[in-house]
Each structure stands twice: as structure tokens, then as C-alpha cells.
Design a protein around this motif. Structure first.
Motif, PDB file in Angstrom:
ATOM      1  N   GLN A 164      10.324 -10.116   5.956  1.00 54.34           N
ATOM      2  CA  GLN A 164       9.685  -8.998   6.641  1.00 54.34           C
ATOM      3  C   GLN A 164      10.721  -7.956   7.069  1.00 54.34           C
ATOM      4  O   GLN A 164      10.512  -6.749   6.914  1.00 54.34           O
ATOM      5  CB  GLN A 164       8.906  -9.488   7.863  1.00 54.34           C
TER       6      GLN A 164
ATOM      7  N   ASP B 255      12.089  -6.033   4.091  1.00 58.47           N
ATOM      8  CA  ASP B 255      11.149  -5.000   3.638  1.00 58.47           C
ATOM      9  C   ASP B 255      11.279  -3.746   4.499  1.00 58.47           C
ATOM     10  O   ASP B 255      11.290  -2.621   3.993  1.00 58.47           O
ATOM     11  CB  ASP B 255       9.724  -5.555   3.695  1.00 58.47           C
ATOM     12  N   THR B 256      11.382  -3.950   5.810  1.00 54.87           N
ATOM     13  CA  THR B 256      11.546  -2.809   6.724  1.00 54.87           C
ATOM     14  C   THR B 256      12.849  -2.078   6.453  1.00 54.87           C
ATOM     15  O   THR B 256      12.906  -0.840   6.436  1.00 54.87           O
ATOM     16  CB  THR B 256      11.516  -3.280   8.188  1.00 54.87           C
TER      17      THR B 256
ATOM     18  N   GLN C  10      14.519  -1.887   3.678  1.00 58.14           N
ATOM     19  CA  GLN C  10      14.413  -1.140   2.429  1.00 58.14           C
ATOM     20  C   GLN C  10      13.658   0.168   2.629  1.00 58.14           C
ATOM     21  O   GLN C  10      14.007   1.201   2.047  1.00 58.14           O
ATOM     22  CB  GLN C  10      13.731  -2.005   1.366  1.00 58.14           C
ATOM     23  N   LYS C  11      12.635   0.134   3.480  1.00 56.20           N
ATOM     24  CA  LYS C  11      11.894   1.360   3.774  1.00 56.20           C
ATOM     25  C   LYS C  11      12.753   2.334   4.579  1.00 56.20           C
ATOM     26  O   LYS C  11      12.666   3.553   4.384  1.00 56.20           O
ATOM     27  CB  LYS C  11      10.616   1.027   4.548  1.00 56.20           C
TER      28      LYS C  11
END
Length: 381
Positions: free
Chosen positions: A315, A318-319, A321-322
Motif C-alpha cells: 500500500q 503504491d502511494t 509511486q503516485k
């Protein structure tokens, strides 16, 4: 203290035991490792293995007379020296030996701040005084009482000032079967005259996986909680154990929320966050900022194409990468610098509301206005 009770450091353990099996024990050794690496625990385990009456292939036996005394730190041939806060010029380490045993047995990953808590330190400076140096010389002038070796473990020789030169002769020409184990964190702060007379044993910071596994197996942490603490501790088990005592405030969710508020320049909501952060308490504020610094560092690794070096749960990855889509390396470095300054000021009891408001405004400049904190250099999109 047995080797098996020390987290990780398998290569160092094998190297130390090999010196005993091969009869290559140097009489003066410097265990050099960062805080929380287990260097002090390794020195005690090494001394116990050396004195064990029934050595095993991978550890001391833990049941012989010598091992039982080592486990309680009461062996007559085991001596300790360490910084202390002298009340009188004639005080020595022996004046505080009961506190020392209690502190080490409670936490082998001891640091000076924890040790200070066991003593009436007041505003005194820690040091190893001339009286202690004379006491060391006196203790080591005698032959071993029970074991083959008489062992002195000197923790933090960085606190030996010029008085440490009085130890040079006994370090260079010790009594037979006398072993000096110096346990240090900063090589540059040790007297060169002492440093040159020791054999260096380098101890690395603990691996992320070793800390995570220990937290799960021995401290009953969930995989997610263990991952976050291991990540934040950055190889320092002392920090990891301290974090266990702090309440879990969901650092990832809170930090990402903070960045989003700053990115959107949400004034009233930023003020609400500042109030929330001010109530975390000093230690949690430090851990929160430390998490932020580590998270931004992982974002930088992603932007540099070094994703294989990133240690983040799915999780959080993913954050991260954003986040790389809304900031570049220069912006990330500016944010990290602000967080590091904030951590420094929290340690020195800065007003938390003023501090977090100021940092929020600096992050707004970077993420929303795309300008460095100085306000003069604009970063291209």
C-alpha cells in the motif's frame, strides 16, 4: 548472553567464534558499530563463549558454572567500564555496577540516554575519569580467578579523554590471558593512541528483515506494524524497541494526508492537522517525522530508478509511486530537509504548533507553488 539471543549479525558471530576455535584471540579488540547494532551484546556473548567450559559449535553452553555467572554479569573475571556521571572525583564504574547490570539485562541494546535514566545524572556530563582508569589498571594487574581469560569490556571509549593515555601500557603489555574489548560507535572520537593498539571488529547496522522478524516473533507485532517499525528504525534496534512503547498513530496515513493537504493548500484543514500533530507527544512527533523522512527517501529511490532498493509494504509503495508523479527530486529533497530540521527542533522542545505550521507552509511552497523554501528558484513541472 548467548549469541543466539542477539538479533542478526550471523557473519560477525561466526568470525568471532572462529577466532576462539583457531586460538587467534587478539588481546585488544575494538567492536565498532552504530547505535542499536548489538555491538555491546556481541562483546558480552564473545566473552562468555571464550570462558565457557563446554563450548558448542555455534554458541556457549549456557549451563556450565561460567555461563551461569556470565548470564547474570557476576563472573569474577568479567569487568565492565563505561561512562558515568560522577558525584565525587573518586567515583568509578564499580560505584554504579548494580545499575549497570540492571540496565544491560533489561535491554542489551543500551544507549547512553537509556543508561542515563538509571543514574542520578542531573546536568552532569558523562565521562570515564582518571579514577576509573586507575581502577582498570588495578583490576587487570591480577591473574584470572576462575576462567582462562580475564575480560574487560569498555563501553563507549569515546568518553575517555586524555586520561585514557594512562591505559596505554596495560593495553600494549597486558598480563597473560587478559582481554580488552572496547565497544564504540564513533571511531573518530577515540584517542588515536588507543585506537592504534586495537584490532578492529566492524559491526554493521542491523538488516531490515532481521528487525522485522524479531519484532514479530519476540514482541508479538503484526507483520504490518513490524514492517513500519523496522523501516523507521533504519537498522537501529534501540530505536525499534523505543517505538514499541509509543502508541500506534498510523504514521503512513497521517503523513500522506498531510502531503495532500499541503498539495491542495487547504488552509483550515492544515490548521486542523497542526492541532492533531501537536497532541501526538514528543516521541511520536519524532517518529512521525522520521517516518516522513524515510518515506520521501524511498520516493527519491523510485525517481532514480532504484526500485529494487525500496522497502515499503504494497500500500505504501503504491502511494510512493503516485507521489513521484507530483514532485521531482529537487522538491523531494526540499521537503526532506524541512522534515529533518523539524525533527532537530522537536528534540529540543520547540513549540509543536508553531513548528508544524511552519513546516506545513514550507511544504505548501514546494508542492503547491512549486518553489523551493527560499522562494527564489522555481522548479520546472
Amino acid at each position: 548472553m548467548q549469541f543466539k539471543h542477539i538479533i542478526g549479525q550471523e557473519a560477525v558471530k561466526q568470525r568471532l567464534m572462529a577466532t576462539v576455535r583457531d586460538n587467534r584471540v587478539s588481546h585488544a579488540q575494538l567492536f565498532l558499530g552504530p547505535e542499536g547494532s548489538g555491538s555491546l551484546a556481541l562483546a558480552v556473548a564473545y566473552a562468555q563463549y571464550l570462558s565457557c567450559e563446554d563450548k558448542q559449535d555455534r554458541d556457549s553452553c549456557s549451563v556450565c558454572s561460567s555461563c551461569r555467572k556470565y548470564e547474570k554479569l557476576v563472573h569474577p573475571d568479567l569487568h565492565f567500564s563505561y561512562p558515568f556521571f560522577a558525584k565525587d572525583k573518586n567515583d568509578t564504574a564499580l560505584s554504579f555496577i548494580e545499575q549497570w547490570r540492571e540496565a544491560f539485562l533489561a535491554n542489551p541494546y543500551l544507549n547512553l540516554d537509556l543508561w542515563r535514566g538509571y543514574l542520578d545524572a542531573e546536568n552532569k556530563q558523562a565521562n570515564i575519569n582518571i579514577a576509573e582508569c586507575h581502577q582498570i589498571i588495578k583490576k587487570l594487574s591480577f591473574k584470572p580467578f576462575e576462567s582462562a581469560y580475564k575480560v574487560l569490556i569498555l563501553w563507549l571509549p569515546e568518553y575517555l579523554e586524555k586520561e585514557g593515555n594512562s591505559l596505554l601500557k596495560i593495553i600494549e603489555e597486558p598480563q597473560p590471558n587478559t582481554l580488552f574489548l572496547l565497544v564504540a560507535q564513533n571511531q573518530d572520537q577515540i584517542l588515536n593512541t588507543i585506537l592504534s593498539r586495537t584490532q578492529l571488529v566492524k559491526i554493521p547496522a542491523l538488516a531490515y528483515d532481521d528487525i522485522k522478524l524479531d519484532l514479530m516473533e519476540n514482541h508479538h507485532q503484526t507483520e504490518l506494524a513490524a514492517s513500519e517499525i523496522a523501516y523507521l528504525s533504519n537498522g537501529n534496534m534501540t530505536e525499534a524497541l523505543a517505538m514499541l512503547k509509543q502508541s500506534d498513530k498510523g504514521f503512513h496515513a497521517l503523513f500522506v494526508q498531510w502531503l495532500r493537504l499541503c498539495y491542495g493548500n487547504k488552509g483550515s484543514e492544515i490548521m486542523a492537522f497542526v492541532d492533531q500533530a501537536a497532541k501526538l507527544g514528543r516521541e511520536n512527533q519524532k517518529n512521525f517525522l522520521r517516518y516522513g523522512i524515510s518515506f520521501i527517501r524511498e520516493c527519491c529511490l523510485l525517481m532514480a530508478g532504484a526500485g529494487s532498493l525500496v522497502h515499503l509494504p504494497p500500500q505504501e509503495l503504491d502511494t510512493a509511486q503516485k507521489m513521484t508523479g507530483v514532485m521531482n527530486t529537487a522538491m523531494a529533497q526540499a521537503i526532506s530537509a524541512e522534515l529533518e530540521k523539524a525533527h532537530y527542533h522537536v528534540e529540543r522542545n520547540a513549540n509543536p504548533k508553531i513548528l508544524f505550521l511552519d513546516v506545513s507552509l514550507q511544504i505548501v511552497k514546494v508542492l503547491n507553488f512549486k518553489t523551493l523554501p527560499l522562494g527564489t528558484h522555481y522548479i520546472p513541472n
